[in-house]
Design an enzyme around this catalytic site. Structure first.
Site, PDB file in Angstrom:
ATOM      1  N   ARG A   1      59.821 106.300   1.746  1.00  0.00           N
ATOM      2  CA  ARG A   1      58.923 105.429   2.120  1.00  0.00           C
ATOM      3  C   ARG A   1      58.527 103.987   1.639  1.00  0.00           C
ATOM      4  NH1 ARG A   1      56.073 110.392   1.934  1.00  0.00           N
ATOM      5  NH2 ARG A   1      55.637 111.277   3.922  1.00  0.00           N
TER       6      ARG A   1
ATOM      7  N   LYS B   1      62.329  90.434   9.213  1.00  0.00           N
ATOM      8  CA  LYS B   1      62.799  91.308  10.163  1.00  0.00           C
ATOM      9  C   LYS B   1      64.014  92.139   9.653  1.00  0.00           C
ATOM     10  CE  LYS B   1      61.712  88.366  14.515  1.00  0.00           C
ATOM     11  NZ  LYS B   1      62.585  88.100  15.514  1.00  0.00           N
TER      12      LYS B   1
ATOM     13  N   GLU C   1      72.375  77.725  13.036  1.00  0.00           N
ATOM     14  CA  GLU C   1      70.893  77.930  12.915  1.00  0.00           C
ATOM     15  C   GLU C   1      70.402  76.792  12.375  1.00  0.00           C
ATOM     16  OE1 GLU C   1      69.836  80.476  14.518  1.00  0.00           O
ATOM     17  OE2 GLU C   1      71.543  81.846  14.657  1.00  0.00           O
TER      18      GLU C   1
ATOM     19  N   LYS D   1      62.417  77.392   8.555  1.00  0.00           N
ATOM     20  CA  LYS D   1      62.085  78.647   8.813  1.00  0.00           C
ATOM     21  C   LYS D   1      60.866  79.066   8.070  1.00  0.00           C
ATOM     22  CE  LYS D   1      63.729  83.170  10.029  1.00  0.00           C
ATOM     23  NZ  LYS D   1      64.751  83.884  10.507  1.00  0.00           N
TER      24      LYS D   1
ATOM     25  N   GLU E   1      55.690  87.210  15.347  1.00  0.00           N
ATOM     26  CA  GLU E   1      56.210  86.768  16.388  1.00  0.00           C
ATOM     27  C   GLU E   1      55.250  86.920  17.696  1.00  0.00           C
ATOM     28  OE1 GLU E   1      60.483  86.523  16.750  1.00  0.00           O
ATOM     29  OE2 GLU E   1      60.346  87.391  18.809  1.00  0.00           O
TER      30      GLU E   1
ATOM     31  N   ARG F   1      56.439  81.517  16.746  1.00  0.00           N
ATOM     32  CA  ARG F   1      57.888  81.775  15.963  1.00  0.00           C
ATOM     33  C   ARG F   1      58.947  81.832  17.241  1.00  0.00           C
ATOM     34  NH1 ARG F   1      58.840  86.450  11.496  1.00  0.00           N
ATOM     35  NH2 ARG F   1      61.268  86.425  11.676  1.00  0.00           N
TER      36      ARG F   1
ATOM     37  N   ASN G   1      63.836  80.722  18.850  1.00  0.00           N
ATOM     38  CA  ASN G   1      64.681  80.968  19.977  1.00  0.00           C
ATOM     39  C   ASN G   1      65.564  80.018  20.544  1.00  0.00           C
ATOM     40  OD1 ASN G   1      64.245  83.889  19.636  1.00  0.00           O
ATOM     41  ND2 ASN G   1      62.437  83.772  20.744  1.00  0.00           N
TER      42      ASN G   1
ATOM     43  N   HIS H   1      68.735  80.242  22.354  1.00  0.00           N
ATOM     44  CA  HIS H   1      68.906  81.887  22.369  1.00  0.00           C
ATOM     45  C   HIS H   1      68.939  82.470  23.605  1.00  0.00           C
ATOM     46  CE1 HIS H   1      69.344  81.116  18.049  1.00  0.00           C
ATOM     47  NE2 HIS H   1      69.524  82.378  17.716  1.00  0.00           N
TER      48      HIS H   1
ATOM     49  N   HIS I   1      72.167  83.928  23.978  1.00  0.00           N
ATOM     50  CA  HIS I   1      72.530  85.523  23.746  1.00  0.00           C
ATOM     51  C   HIS I   1      73.333  86.031  24.942  1.00  0.00           C
ATOM     52  CE1 HIS I   1      69.378  86.596  20.477  1.00  0.00           C
ATOM     53  NE2 HIS I   1      70.479  86.703  20.061  1.00  0.00           N
TER      54      HIS I   1
ATOM     55  N   HIS J   1      78.125  84.659  16.966  1.00  0.00           N
ATOM     56  CA  HIS J   1      76.924  84.434  17.469  1.00  0.00           C
ATOM     57  C   HIS J   1      76.353  82.702  17.408  1.00  0.00           C
ATOM     58  CE1 HIS J   1      72.561  84.673  17.787  1.00  0.00           C
ATOM     59  NE2 HIS J   1      72.318  83.968  16.888  1.00  0.00           N
TER      60      HIS J   1
HETATM   61  N1  LIG Z   1      66.772  89.537  10.396  1.00  0.00           N
HETATM   62  C1  LIG Z   1      66.820  88.516  11.201  1.00  0.00           C
HETATM   63  O1  LIG Z   1      65.678  87.619  11.267  1.00  0.00           O
HETATM   64  C2  LIG Z   1      68.226  87.974  11.579  1.00  0.00           C
HETATM   65  C3  LIG Z   1      68.264  86.753  12.084  1.00  0.00           C
HETATM   66  C4  LIG Z   1      69.692  86.427  12.454  1.00  0.00           C
HETATM   67  C5  LIG Z   1      70.653  87.276  12.537  1.00  0.00           C
HETATM   68  N2  LIG Z   1      70.383  88.486  12.086  1.00  0.00           N
HETATM   69  C6  LIG Z   1      71.363  89.275  11.996  1.00  0.00           C
HETATM   70  O2  LIG Z   1      72.546  89.030  11.227  1.00  0.00           O
HETATM   71  C7  LIG Z   1      73.806  89.550  11.327  1.00  0.00           C
HETATM   72  C8  LIG Z   1      74.838  88.539  11.450  1.00  0.00           C
HETATM   73  O3  LIG Z   1      74.864  88.078  10.140  1.00  0.00           O
HETATM   74  P1  LIG Z   1      76.346  87.422   9.549  1.00  0.00           P
HETATM   75  O4  LIG Z   1      76.886  86.363  10.588  1.00  0.00           O
HETATM   76  O5  LIG Z   1      76.103  87.037   8.337  1.00  0.00           O
HETATM   77  O6  LIG Z   1      77.317  88.708   9.835  1.00  0.00           O
HETATM   78  P2  LIG Z   1      78.158  89.606   8.802  1.00  0.00           P
HETATM   79  O7  LIG Z   1      76.979  90.362   7.597  1.00  0.00           O
HETATM   80  O8  LIG Z   1      78.704  90.641   9.864  1.00  0.00           O
HETATM   81  O9  LIG Z   1      79.167  88.910   8.027  1.00  0.00           O
HETATM   82  C9  LIG Z   1      80.183  88.247   8.883  1.00  0.00           C
HETATM   83  C10 LIG Z   1      81.711  88.593   8.127  1.00  0.00           C
HETATM   84  O10 LIG Z   1      81.590  87.828   6.987  1.00  0.00           O
HETATM   85  C11 LIG Z   1      81.835  88.808   5.803  1.00  0.00           C
HETATM   86  N3  LIG Z   1      81.501  88.636   4.644  1.00  0.00           N
HETATM   87  C12 LIG Z   1      80.286  88.203   4.413  1.00  0.00           C
HETATM   88  N4  LIG Z   1      80.017  87.612   3.165  1.00  0.00           N
HETATM   89  C13 LIG Z   1      81.212  86.995   3.004  1.00  0.00           C
HETATM   90  C14 LIG Z   1      81.909  86.099   1.813  1.00  0.00           C
HETATM   91  N5  LIG Z   1      80.994  85.481   0.938  1.00  0.00           N
HETATM   92  N6  LIG Z   1      83.283  86.108   1.742  1.00  0.00           N
HETATM   93  C15 LIG Z   1      83.993  86.767   2.830  1.00  0.00           C
HETATM   94  N7  LIG Z   1      83.507  87.376   3.715  1.00  0.00           N
HETATM   95  C16 LIG Z   1      82.139  87.626   3.853  1.00  0.00           C
HETATM   96  C17 LIG Z   1      81.181  90.142   6.328  1.00  0.00           C
HETATM   97  O11 LIG Z   1      82.127  91.266   5.750  1.00  0.00           O
HETATM   98  C18 LIG Z   1      81.532  90.246   7.894  1.00  0.00           C
HETATM   99  O12 LIG Z   1      83.101  90.519   8.088  1.00  0.00           O
HETATM  100  C19 LIG Z   1      73.598  90.216  12.950  1.00  0.00           C
HETATM  101  O13 LIG Z   1      73.389  91.596  12.863  1.00  0.00           O
HETATM  102  C20 LIG Z   1      72.281  89.540  13.410  1.00  0.00           C
HETATM  103  O14 LIG Z   1      71.558  90.603  14.204  1.00  0.00           O
HETATM  104  C21 LIG Z   1      69.151  88.870  11.610  1.00  0.00           C
HETATM  105 ZN   LIG Z   2      70.713  83.077  16.003  1.00  0.00          ZN
END
Ligand SMILES: NC(=O)c1ccc[n+]([C@@H]2O[C@H](COP(=O)([O-])OP(=O)(O)OC[C@H]3O[C@@H](n4cnc5c(N)ncnc54)[C@H](O)[C@@H]3O)[C@@H](O)[C@H]2O)c1
Ligand SMILES: [Zn+2]
Length: 358
Positions: free
Chosen positions: A117, A139, A181, A219, A229, A233, A237, A240, A244, A260
Site C-alpha cells: 500500500r 504521474k 520538452e 513544469k 489535469e 495542465r 500537451n 503532443h 503522439h 518521442h
Molecule cells: N510520468 C510522466 O509525467 C511522464 C512524462 C513524460 C514521459 N513519461 C514516460 O517516460 C518514458 C520515456 O522516458 P525516457 O526517454 O527517459 O526513456 P527510457 O527510460 O526508456 O530511457 C531511454 C534509454 O536510455 C537508457 N538510459 C537511461 N539513462 C541512461 C544514461 N544515463 N546513460 C545511458 N543510457 C541511459 C535507458 O536504458 C533506455 O534504453 C516513457 O515511458 C513515457 O511514457 C512519463
Molecule cells: Zn512528451
C-alpha cells in the site's frame, strides 16, 4: 533540509545534487529500514557504478534490475519487481531509489506506490527527458495491452535528484530527444527561455544546469496549479496531439522509428502553424520555431500514405471530448490557447505545411 539549488514542489524537493551529499544526508535522516535501487539493464551498467562511487554507503542497498525499454514497462515487470522486494523482506519503512529514465521512474514509482500500500520512493532521473518531464508531476504507471500509460496512479516522490553526471553516458540522440520538452516548456510559458534556447547552436548548451532549472520551474508552476489535469495542465500537451499520432505512425511504419521528443518536435511545428490560423500566432514566430527545431531535429519525411493513419490515431486520443480533437496551440510565444478544435481540414493544412518545409 534545503540547499541553494533546489525547487520545492508540494511537499518534496527537487535538488541539484552532483555529489549526492544531499542524498546521503537525507537517507541518514530518514532511517529507512532498507534501501532498494531499481535500474534497467543499461543504467545498472552505466549509472549504478557511478552511484556507488559517489555514495559508497549504498553498497549495502539491494539492486533490482529490470530489462530496459518501453516494451518492458508493464505489469509483468512490476510483478518481478514486487517479487524481488518481497524476497528482500522489504517492509513499509523501505525506500526505492529509481535510477533511470522515464520508464524506470514511471514503473518504479508505480511499483513503490502499490507495494504494501505504498512505500517512499526517490527519483534519480538519468535522461534529459526524465529530468525535465517525467520525474516530476506525480504521474506514475505502466503500459497495458490496449495502450500506453493506461494503468497508474498520481503520487509524489519524497525527493528528486538532478545531476548532469548521468548525461555523460547518454548518446546525443537521447539528449536532443529530451530537449523537445524543454523547448515545449519555453514555448508555452517563457519567452525569455525561448529566446535563450533559440540562440543555442549545440545541445546541451554549456549552461545546461540553468536551462534545466528554468524549465523545471515552468513544469512546477503548471502542475501545482492543476495537479490532476482538470484544465490548465493541458498546456503541457502542446505538440503532443499531433506528435503522439506521428510517433505511433512512425513506430508502425519506419525502420528506425522516431523517439518521442523527435515526434513532438514535428507536432509542435504543426500545432504552431495551426495557431497562425486559429489564434493569431505571428508568422515570424512560426518561422523561428521551424528554424530552431529543424536545426536540432532535422526534417522528418513522413512516410507516404500516412495522413489517414495519423488522423485516425488523433481521433483515438484519450484527451478528446465529445469526439472533438482539442489541442493546445499558441497565441504568442509563452501564451497557449487551450481547447482549440483541430478539424480534419486544419490537420490537412498543417500536414501540407510541414511537408512543404522539406
Ligand atoms: N510520468 C510522466 O509525467 C511522464 C512524462 C513524460 C514521459 N513519461 C514516460 O517516460 C518514458 C520515456 O522516458 P525516457 O526517454 O527517459 O526513456 P527510457 O527510460 O526508456 O530511457 C531511454 C534509454 O536510455 C537508457 N538510459 C537511461 N539513462 C541512461 C544514461 N544515463 N546513460 C545511458 N543510457 C541511459 C535507458 O536504458 C533506455 O534504453 C516513457 O515511458 C513515457 O511514457 C512519463
Ligand atoms: Zn512528451
Amino acid at each position: 533540509m534545503k540547499t541553494a539549488q533546489s525547487i520545492r514542489l508540494d511537499d518534496y524537493y527537487i535538488i541539484f545534487d552532483e555529489s549526492l551529499t544531499y542524498l546521503s544526508a537525507f537517507l541518514k535522516e530518514k532511517k529507512y529500514s532498507q534501501i532498494l535501487i531499481l535500474a534497467d539493464s543499461h543504467t545498472a551498467k552505466l549509472c549504478y557504478p557511478k552511484l556507488l562511487e559517489l555514495l559508497p554507503e549504498l553498497k549495502s542497498a539491494i539492486l533490482i534490475e529490470t530489462p530496459d525499454g518501453e516494451s518492458n514497462k508493464n505489469l509483468d515487470a512490476c510483478q518481478e519487481i514486487w517479487a524481488k522486494m518481497l524476497k528482500a523482506h522489504a517492509d513499509r519503512k523501505a525506500v526505492l531509489i529509481n535510477l533511470g529514465g522515464g520508464v524506470i521512474g514511471d514503473m518504479g514509482g508505480f511499483s513503490a506506490a502499490c507495494y504494501k500500500r505504498g512505500i517512499d520512493f526517490i527519483q534519480v532521473p538519468t535522461t534529459v527527458l526524465s529530468q525535465v518531464d517525467s520525474s516530476i508531476g506525480g504521474k506514475l504507471g505502466v503500459d497495458f495491452k490496449y495502450g500506453k500509460n493506461l494503468i497508474g496512479v498520481f503520487k509524489n516522490p519524497v525527493l528528486v535528484l538532478m545531476s548532469t553526471v548521468w548525461l555523460e553516458t547518454l548518446d546525443k540522440r537521447q539528449i536532443v530527444n529530451g530537449f523537445a520538452e524543454i523547448f515545449k516548456h519555453a514555448l508555452i510559458q517563457s519567452p525569455i527561455q525561448w529566446k535563450i534556447l533559440s540562440e543555442a547552436t549545440e545541445l546541451p548548451p554549456t549552461d545546461f544546469e540553468q536551462v534545466l532549472y528554468d524549465s523545471l520551474l515552468v513544469k512546477k508552476q503548471v502542475v501545482e496549479t492543476d495537479p490532476y489535469e482538470k484544465g490548465w495542465r493541458k498546456i503541457l500537451n502542446f505538440g503532443h496531439t499531433i506528435g503522439h499520432a506521428i510517433e505511433a505512425n512512425s513506430l508502425q511504419k519506419d525502420e528506425n522509428p522516431l523517439f518521442h521528443g523527435e515526434a513532438i518536435a514535428v507536432g509542435m511545428i504543426m500545432e504552431a502553424y495551426i495557431g497562425t490560423l486559429t489564434s493569431g500566432f505571428p508568422q515570424k514566430d512560426l518561422e523561428e520555431i521551424v528554424k530552431v527545431l529543424t536545426l536540432h531535429y532535422g526534417h522528418y519525411n513522413i512516410p507516404e500514405g500516412s495522413e489517414s493513419t495519423i488522423w485516425e490515431a488523433m481521433l483515438l486520443d484519450k484527451k478528446n471530448q465529445n469526439r472533438q480533437i482539442l489541442a493546445v496551440v499558441l497565441k504568442a510565444i509563452g501564451q497557449p490557447d487551450i481547447d482549440v478544435e483541430i478539424t480534419k481540414e486544419l490537420f490537412q493544412k498543417a500536414f501540407n505545411y510541414y511537408r512543404s518545409l522539406a
